[in-house]
Design an enzyme around this catalytic site. Structure first.
Site, PDB file in Angstrom:
ATOM      1  N   LYS A  33      -2.972   5.158  -2.678  1.00  0.00           N
ATOM      2  CA  LYS A  33      -3.866   5.990  -1.902  1.00  0.00           C
ATOM      3  C   LYS A  33      -4.388   7.120  -2.916  1.00  0.00           C
ATOM      4  CE  LYS A  33      -3.820   3.875   1.829  1.00  0.00           C
ATOM      5  NZ  LYS A  33      -5.002   3.266   2.650  1.00  0.00           N
ATOM      6  N   ASP A  80     -14.886  -2.641  -0.145  1.00  0.00           N
ATOM      7  CA  ASP A  80     -14.686  -2.063   0.862  1.00  0.00           C
ATOM      8  C   ASP A  80     -14.096  -2.157   2.447  1.00  0.00           C
ATOM      9  OD1 ASP A  80     -14.397  -2.920   3.572  1.00  0.00           O
ATOM     10  OD2 ASP A  80     -13.915  -1.097   2.711  1.00  0.00           O
ATOM     11  N   ASP A 124      -7.105   2.950  -3.126  1.00  0.00           N
ATOM     12  CA  ASP A 124      -7.807   3.076  -2.071  1.00  0.00           C
ATOM     13  C   ASP A 124      -8.076   4.782  -1.692  1.00  0.00           C
ATOM     14  OD1 ASP A 124      -8.909   2.988   0.452  1.00  0.00           O
ATOM     15  OD2 ASP A 124      -6.970   1.992   1.433  1.00  0.00           O
ATOM     16  N   SER A 180       0.864  -1.165   0.099  1.00  0.00           N
ATOM     17  CA  SER A 180       0.015   0.040   0.004  1.00  0.00           C
ATOM     18  C   SER A 180       0.847   1.204  -0.002  1.00  0.00           C
ATOM     19  CB  SER A 180      -0.816  -0.064   1.457  1.00  0.00           C
ATOM     20  OG  SER A 180      -1.549   1.292   1.379  1.00  0.00           O
ATOM     21  N   GLY A 182      -3.612  -3.984   6.212  1.00  0.00           N
ATOM     22  CA  GLY A 182      -2.646  -3.483   6.974  1.00  0.00           C
ATOM     23  C   GLY A 182      -2.897  -2.087   7.697  1.00  0.00           C
ATOM     24  N   LYS A 222      -0.923  -1.061  -4.635  1.00  0.00           N
ATOM     25  CA  LYS A 222      -2.186  -0.315  -4.281  1.00  0.00           C
ATOM     26  C   LYS A 222      -1.787   1.239  -4.051  1.00  0.00           C
ATOM     27  CE  LYS A 222      -4.554   0.200   0.343  1.00  0.00           C
ATOM     28  NZ  LYS A 222      -4.972  -0.693   1.367  1.00  0.00           N
ATOM     29  N   GLU A 228     -10.924   0.638  -3.372  1.00  0.00           N
ATOM     30  CA  GLU A 228     -11.362   0.278  -2.036  1.00  0.00           C
ATOM     31  C   GLU A 228     -11.897   1.509  -1.213  1.00  0.00           C
ATOM     32  OE1 GLU A 228      -7.681  -1.085  -0.158  1.00  0.00           O
ATOM     33  OE2 GLU A 228      -8.286  -0.917   1.682  1.00  0.00           O
ATOM     34  N   LYS A 275      -9.415  -6.650   8.108  1.00  0.00           N
ATOM     35  CA  LYS A 275      -8.467  -6.062   9.332  1.00  0.00           C
ATOM     36  C   LYS A 275      -8.801  -6.632  10.574  1.00  0.00           C
ATOM     37  CE  LYS A 275      -6.999  -2.130   6.739  1.00  0.00           C
ATOM     38  NZ  LYS A 275      -6.930  -0.417   6.703  1.00  0.00           N
TER      39      LYS A 275
END
Ligand code: OSB
Ligand code: MG
Length: 364
Positions: free
Chosen positions: A163, A231, A188, A135, A283, A161, A213, A255
């Site tokens: 953000k 989600d 995400d 991420s 994470g 991934k 996400e 998570k």
């Protein structure tokens, strides 16, 4: 398993590189660790609550108070057959799932150590290696982001991934895709968009993303169902069932902290498995203790997509477990057959990083 005492600590750990999401930037973590002292064996848990109540309504200090005032007293002095029985004892406290997970997971850890059994086997896992993704936060420039992606791909990670937020999305995804047409890519938004921006979100579809996400509000399932895709709103087994029934997502992120502990995480995993919906492990910038727990959880069969479970060195100059979590050039983590998590806790280092500590004892 007699719960004789519980120690809470707060440790401070600076990140090697800041981590930015749509709700803010983190430079250094304030991590709450919990040790359950049971029949001469210590089990460790980590609370994934952040420094501020931005990702969720919990944060380091709310977790500390909820644990010391409410959760720990519910189990202290008790004698549990199994860590699986912990959640029921804590159910009187509404919410505060991250605080609950720190306690429950420490008990799972203690139980595995007591039984001299790997934690992943106790959880019912079957995988002997797990597949890893990364991420990557919002950077100061797109060039910096592309450099980071390059480094992670070279290290072998199987899914990237990034953000996103308004102003750092389509332009960024376009640049990534034009350089790497075929990588497994996801994004995400951490709730940075609203339904008014559906047309804008639709543009994301041209980038062949594995998933988007959490585009909308963190507590919303109904509107995600309208928008359709993934989600981070799944806070428990009931929410997972609703999301699957309404078609709010085709993939679920688990998570263990967000859902309240291993037992709830397993339930969600099983519901998804029965509906053939793949899950992956998220994470929360964990230290080695939480990371080792994420690894154990990821061995359950339906964790079929790469998780945000990556190497210690991406986060820390020095991790609090030995060995540190390492990822192979194939982007996998090998699972240890040692009892417990298979990682030794570096108590000496933890002691140095500790800024507060409190032990609650049975009968005191
Ligand atoms: O949305 O997955 C998220 C970190 C803090 C809060 C929310 C999220 C994250 C991450 C970190 O993405 C992933 C990692 O631990 O590498
Ligand atoms: Mg997320």
């Amino acid at each position: 398993m007699k719960i004789e005492a519980i120690t809470l600590r707060e440790i401070r750990m600076p990140l090697v590189h800041f981590f930015e999401t749509s709700f803010g930037r983190t430079y250094s973590r304030r991590i709450l660790l919990l040790t359950a002292h049971c029949d001469g064996v210590d089990g460790w848990g980590e609370c994934v609550a952040g420094e501020d109540p931005f990702y969720s309504n919990e944060w380091t200090d709310s977790a500390w108070l909820t644990l010391t005032h409410h959760l720990v007293p519910l189990v202290l002095g008790g004698n549990l057959d199994s860590a699986r029985d912990c959640a029921a004892l804590l159910s009187r406290v509404r919410g505060h799932r991250m605080a609950k997970a720190a306690l429950e997971n420490a008990l799972w850890d203690a139980e595995a150590r007591q039984k001299s059994m790997p934690l992943w086997k106790l959880l019912g896992g079957t995988r002997t290696e797990i597949s890893c993704g990364v991420s990557i936060g919002i950077q100061d420039s797109v060039e910096q982001l592309l450099d980071k992606i390059q480094v992670e791909l070279a290290a072998g990670y199987r899914r990237i991934k990034v953000k996103v937020k308004p102003g750092w999305d389509v332009n960024v995804l376009e640049k990534i895709r034009s350089r790497w047409a075929d990588i497994t890519l996801s994004c995400d938004a951490n709730s940075a968009y609203t339904l008014d921006q559906v047309e804008h979100l639709r543009i994301f579809d041209q980038f062949n993303l594995l998933m988007i996400e959490q585009p909308l509000w963190d507590d919303d399932i109904f509107y995600h169902a309208r928008l359709q895709k993934v989600d981070e709103s799944i806070v428990g087994a009931r929410a997972a069932a609703i999301a699957l029934e309404t078609g709010a997502c085709r993939i679920i992120n688990i998570k263990v902290g967000r859902v309240g502990g291993f037992s709830e995480a397993k339930k969600i995993h099983d519901i998804c498995r029965d509906k053939e919906v793949p899950v992956w492990c998220g994470g929360m910038l964990e230290s080695g203790i939480g990371r080792a727990h994420n690894i154990a959880l990821s061995t359950l069969e339906n964790f079929s997509l790469p998780g945000d479970v990556s190497a210690s060195k991406r986060y820390w100059k020095e991790d609090i477990i030995d060995p540190e979590v390492q990822v192979s050039p194939q982007g996998t983590i090998a699972i240890s057959n040692q009892p417990g998590t298979g990682y030794r806790i570096r108590e000496d280092l933890i002691e140095k990083l500790t800024v507060r500590k409190e032990t609650l004892r049975a009968g005191a």
